[in-house]
Design a protein around this motif. Structure first.
Motif, mmCIF file in Angstrom:
data_model
loop_
_atom_site.group_PDB
_atom_site.id
_atom_site.type_symbol
_atom_site.label_atom_id
_atom_site.label_comp_id
_atom_site.label_asym_id
_atom_site.label_seq_id
_atom_site.Cartn_x
_atom_site.Cartn_y
_atom_site.Cartn_z
ATOM 1 N N PRO A 159 -53.130 -4.236 -8.267
ATOM 2 C CA PRO A 159 -54.261 -5.158 -8.187
ATOM 3 C C PRO A 159 -54.849 -5.486 -9.549
ATOM 4 C CG PRO A 159 -55.008 -2.948 -7.710
ATOM 5 C CD PRO A 159 -53.517 -2.857 -7.921
ATOM 6 N N PHE A 160 -54.320 -4.860 -10.601
ATOM 7 C CA PHE A 160 -54.908 -4.976 -11.928
ATOM 8 C C PHE A 160 -54.156 -5.988 -12.792
ATOM 9 C CE2 PHE A 160 -55.383 -0.357 -10.773
ATOM 10 C CZ PHE A 160 -56.706 -0.471 -10.335
ATOM 11 N N PRO A 161 -54.871 -6.733 -13.633
ATOM 12 C CA PRO A 161 -54.165 -7.613 -14.568
ATOM 13 C C PRO A 161 -53.404 -6.795 -15.602
ATOM 14 C CG PRO A 161 -56.522 -7.589 -15.054
ATOM 15 C CD PRO A 161 -56.345 -6.817 -13.778
ATOM 16 N N ALA A 162 -52.363 -7.403 -16.154
ATOM 17 C CA ALA A 162 -51.527 -6.740 -17.156
ATOM 18 C C ALA A 162 -51.610 -7.498 -18.473
ATOM 19 C CB ALA A 162 -50.082 -6.677 -16.685
ATOM 20 N N VAL A 163 -51.562 -6.736 -19.562
ATOM 21 C CA VAL A 163 -51.380 -7.327 -20.885
ATOM 22 C C VAL A 163 -49.948 -7.005 -21.284
ATOM 23 C CG1 VAL A 163 -52.143 -7.367 -23.279
ATOM 24 C CG2 VAL A 163 -53.814 -7.067 -21.441
ATOM 25 N N VAL A 164 -49.147 -8.036 -21.506
ATOM 26 C CA VAL A 164 -47.691 -7.881 -21.562
ATOM 27 C C VAL A 164 -47.162 -8.201 -22.951
ATOM 28 C CG1 VAL A 164 -45.497 -8.615 -20.561
ATOM 29 C CG2 VAL A 164 -47.566 -8.543 -19.129
ATOM 30 N N LEU A 165 -46.447 -7.244 -23.523
ATOM 31 C CA LEU A 165 -45.697 -7.475 -24.748
ATOM 32 C C LEU A 165 -44.238 -7.182 -24.426
ATOM 33 C CD1 LEU A 165 -46.698 -6.425 -28.336
ATOM 34 C CD2 LEU A 165 -44.326 -6.504 -27.603
ATOM 35 N N ASP A 166 -43.432 -8.233 -24.375
ATOM 36 C CA ASP A 166 -42.041 -8.107 -23.948
ATOM 37 C C ASP A 166 -41.211 -7.495 -25.068
ATOM 38 O OD1 ASP A 166 -39.588 -8.287 -22.775
ATOM 39 O OD2 ASP A 166 -39.685 -10.436 -22.353
ATOM 40 N N ASP A 167 -40.729 -6.258 -24.841
ATOM 41 C CA ASP A 167 -39.916 -5.557 -25.839
ATOM 42 C C ASP A 167 -38.506 -6.115 -25.943
ATOM 43 O OD1 ASP A 167 -42.036 -3.848 -26.193
ATOM 44 O OD2 ASP A 167 -41.222 -2.267 -24.926
ATOM 45 N N ARG A 168 -38.025 -6.691 -24.864
ATOM 46 C CA ARG A 168 -36.600 -7.002 -24.764
ATOM 47 C C ARG A 168 -36.083 -7.960 -25.832
ATOM 48 N NH1 ARG A 168 -36.853 -8.608 -18.584
ATOM 49 N NH2 ARG A 168 -38.717 -9.589 -19.478
ATOM 50 N N PRO A 169 -36.801 -9.056 -26.180
ATOM 51 C CA PRO A 169 -36.272 -9.934 -27.224
ATOM 52 C C PRO A 169 -36.056 -9.214 -28.556
ATOM 53 C CG PRO A 169 -38.005 -11.050 -26.012
ATOM 54 C CD PRO A 169 -38.022 -9.614 -25.565
ATOM 55 N N GLY A 170 -36.889 -8.230 -28.857
ATOM 56 C CA GLY A 170 -36.710 -7.476 -30.090
ATOM 57 C C GLY A 170 -35.446 -6.649 -30.079
ATOM 58 N N ILE A 171 -35.176 -5.982 -28.943
ATOM 59 C CA ILE A 171 -33.948 -5.191 -28.828
ATOM 60 C C ILE A 171 -32.725 -6.094 -28.870
ATOM 61 C CG2 ILE A 171 -32.598 -3.746 -27.268
ATOM 62 C CD1 ILE A 171 -34.764 -2.185 -28.606
ATOM 63 N N VAL A 172 -32.784 -7.217 -28.172
ATOM 64 C CA VAL A 172 -31.671 -8.172 -28.202
ATOM 65 C C VAL A 172 -31.406 -8.625 -29.632
ATOM 66 C CG1 VAL A 172 -30.933 -10.485 -27.502
ATOM 67 C CG2 VAL A 172 -32.015 -8.961 -25.833
ATOM 68 N N ALA A 173 -32.474 -8.921 -30.369
ATOM 69 C CA ALA A 173 -32.316 -9.412 -31.738
ATOM 70 C C ALA A 173 -31.691 -8.360 -32.648
ATOM 71 C CB ALA A 173 -33.670 -9.853 -32.290
ATOM 72 N N VAL A 174 -32.090 -7.091 -32.500
ATOM 73 C CA VAL A 174 -31.551 -6.069 -33.393
ATOM 74 C C VAL A 174 -30.083 -5.785 -33.071
ATOM 75 C CG1 VAL A 174 -32.160 -3.950 -32.113
ATOM 76 C CG2 VAL A 174 -32.194 -3.938 -34.597
ATOM 77 N N VAL A 175 -29.707 -5.816 -31.801
ATOM 78 C CA VAL A 175 -28.299 -5.623 -31.443
ATOM 79 C C VAL A 175 -27.463 -6.801 -31.938
ATOM 80 C CG1 VAL A 175 -26.663 -5.373 -29.544
ATOM 81 C CG2 VAL A 175 -28.843 -4.147 -29.472
ATOM 82 N N GLN A 176 -27.966 -8.019 -31.762
ATOM 83 C CA GLN A 176 -27.230 -9.184 -32.249
ATOM 84 C C GLN A 176 -27.085 -9.154 -33.764
ATOM 85 O OE1 GLN A 176 -29.493 -12.409 -30.528
ATOM 86 N NE2 GLN A 176 -28.188 -12.500 -28.698
ATOM 87 N N HIS A 177 -28.111 -8.670 -34.448
ATOM 88 C CA HIS A 177 -28.040 -8.507 -35.902
ATOM 89 C C HIS A 177 -26.897 -7.563 -36.288
ATOM 90 C CE1 HIS A 177 -29.167 -7.443 -39.990
ATOM 91 N NE2 HIS A 177 -29.492 -6.211 -39.619
#
Length: 343
Positions: A159-177
Motif C-alpha cells: 500500500p506504500f509508494p516506492a522511490v525507485v532507482l533501477d540498478d539494472r541499466p548500470g549492471i547491463v552497461a558494465v557487462v557490455q563494457h
C-alpha cells in the motif's frame, strides 16, 4: 485466549487488499465510498479496533522519521550506500524541523525495531530498505499503522509508494563494457539473494551475458561485506579456468576483491579486470581507480524523505517516484583481457 483480529482478517472478510483496509481505517482518501463502507462493515463484524499507536497518528506528530537497518554498527560508516542516503534524508528533514530516528539492529530483529518505534510514538513514518521477497515487514507496518515509503518496489502487493532507482541499466552497461573490451570469461560476486535489489543485479548480469551468447564463469554468493568479497574472489581465482573479469554487486566487495587479487600475485587490470557498484568515495582513489556504477544514494535519500513527508501529511494518490537509472563510470580497473587467456 481469543486472537485479536488483524487488518489481514478484515481484508479477507471484505474481499479487498490490506492496503485498501489501511486507507479506509485510517481515513485516507482515494477509495470508493462503497468500498470504504464494505471495509468498515467487515471491521465491525470482526470486532477490529485500531491500536493506540494507529489512533494517535491522526491527532499528533513526532516530527521524526524512522529507519531500521540490519548492519554491524562497527562497519556502518564504511557502507557504500547508507551514509550518503542518510545525508540526503537529513538535508530534507533539517529544513522541516524534523529528526531521523535510526536503529541499527542485529539480523532478524528488524520487526522489533519497528514495533519499538510504533509503541513509543517516536516517528511519524518510516523508510523500508533492503526489501526481501515476500517481505513480512510490509504487513507489519500496516498492522502498526505506520506510514512508509519503500526503497525500490517490493515483489508483491504494497500500500506504500516506492522511490525507485533501477540498478539494472548500470549492471547491463558494465557487462557490455567488458564484452566490448573482449572479455568472454566474466564472473559475478552477488549480494544476498534474499534482497530484491541484489537479486535484480544478478539477474541483469546473467541476462546480459545470455543475450551475448555467453554464460557466466560463476555467480558467487556474497554479503556486501569486504570479508565476503575477499572470500568470493579467492574461490573464483581458484577455479580451473578463472575469470578474466569480475563484476561485484557493490564497491566494498570490489575493492576488497581487488586487494585479494593483488595479494594472489595478479595485476589489475592486466591480469584481471574488476568492476563494482555504487561509486563510493574510495572508488576513485584506490589503485587502480575502480570502474563502477554510480547510483547517487544522496539523491535517493532526498527523494525518499520528500515522498515520506507527503505520505505523513496525508496526500492522496502519491505515485511511485522514478529516479534516474544507475550509470557506468569507467576507470582504470578494467582493460582488455590478457592475451594468453584461452577463449
Amino acid at each position: 485466549m481469543t486472537k485479536r483480529p488483524t487488518i489481514a482478517d478484515v481484508a479477507r472478510r471484505a474481499g479487498v487488499s490490506k492496503g485498501s483496509v489501511s486507507f479506509a481505517l485510517n481515513g485516507r482518501p482515494g477509495l470508493a465510498t462503497a468500498t470504504v463502507d464494505k471495509i468498515l462493515a467487515a471491521a465491525d463484524e470482526l470486532g477490529w479496533r485500531p491500536s493506540n499507536r494507529a489512533r494517535s497518528l491522526s491527532v499528533s506528530k513526532a516530527f521524526a522519521l524512522g529507519l531500521v537497518i540490519t548492519r554491524d554498527p562497527a562497519v556502518l560508516s564504511s557502507d557504500p550506500f547508507f551514509p550518503a542516503f542518510i545525508a540526503g534524508v537529513e538535508s530534507v528533514l533539517s529544513e522541516h524541523g524534523q529528526a531521523l530516528v535510526l536503529q541499527v539492529v542485529a539480523d532478524g530483529s528488524e520487526a522489533d525495531g519497528y514495533q519499538r518505534l510504533a509503541r513509543d510514538g517516536r516517528v511519524d513514518g518510516v523508510f523500508l530498505s533492503d526489501l526481501r521477497y515476500d517481505d513480512p515487514r510490509i504487513d507489519l507496518l500496516v498492522e502498526l499503522g505506520l506510514p512508509a515509503v519503500t526503497l525500490n518496489r517490493p515483489d508483491g502487493e504494497s500500500p506504500f509508494p516506492a522511490v525507485v532507482l533501477d540498478d539494472r541499466p548500470g549492471i547491463v552497461a558494465v557487462v557490455q563494457h567488458l564484452l566490448e573490451l573482449g572479455h568472454t570469461r566474466i564472473a559475478h560476486v552477488a549480494g544476498p539473494s534474499a534482497f530484491v535489489h541484489a537479486s535484480a543485479r544478478s539477474t541483469a548480469f546473467v541476462e546480459t551475458l545470455t543475450v551475448a551468447g555467453l554464460e557466466p564463469v560463476a555467480v558467487e554468493a556474497g554479503d556486501f561485506t569486504a570479508a565476503g568479497g575477499i572470500e568470493a574472489t579467492r574461490r573464483l581465482l581458484a577455479l580451473p579456468e578463472p575469470p578474466t573479469a569480475i563484476v561485484y554487486a557493490n564497491d566494498r566487495m570490489a575493492i576488497a576483491g581487488l586487494g585479494a587479487a593483488q595479494a594472489a600475485g595478479l595485476t589489475v587490470p592486466d591480469d584481471l579486470s574488476i568492476a563494482g557498484f555504487d561509486d563510493s568515495e574510495l572508488a576513485e582513489y584506490v589503485h587502480p581507480g575502480l570502474t563502477t556504477v554510480r547510483a547517487d544514494p544522496f539523491h535517493f535519500g532526498v527523494a525518499a524523505a520528500q515522498t515520506l513527508n507527503r505520505v505523513v501529511d496525508g496526500e492522496a494518490e502519491i505515485l511511485d517516484v522514478e529516479l534516474p537509472p544507475a550509470q557506468l563510470v569507467r576507470r582504470r580497473s578494467t582493460a582488455v583481457p590478457p592475451v594468453q587467456a584461452p577463449a
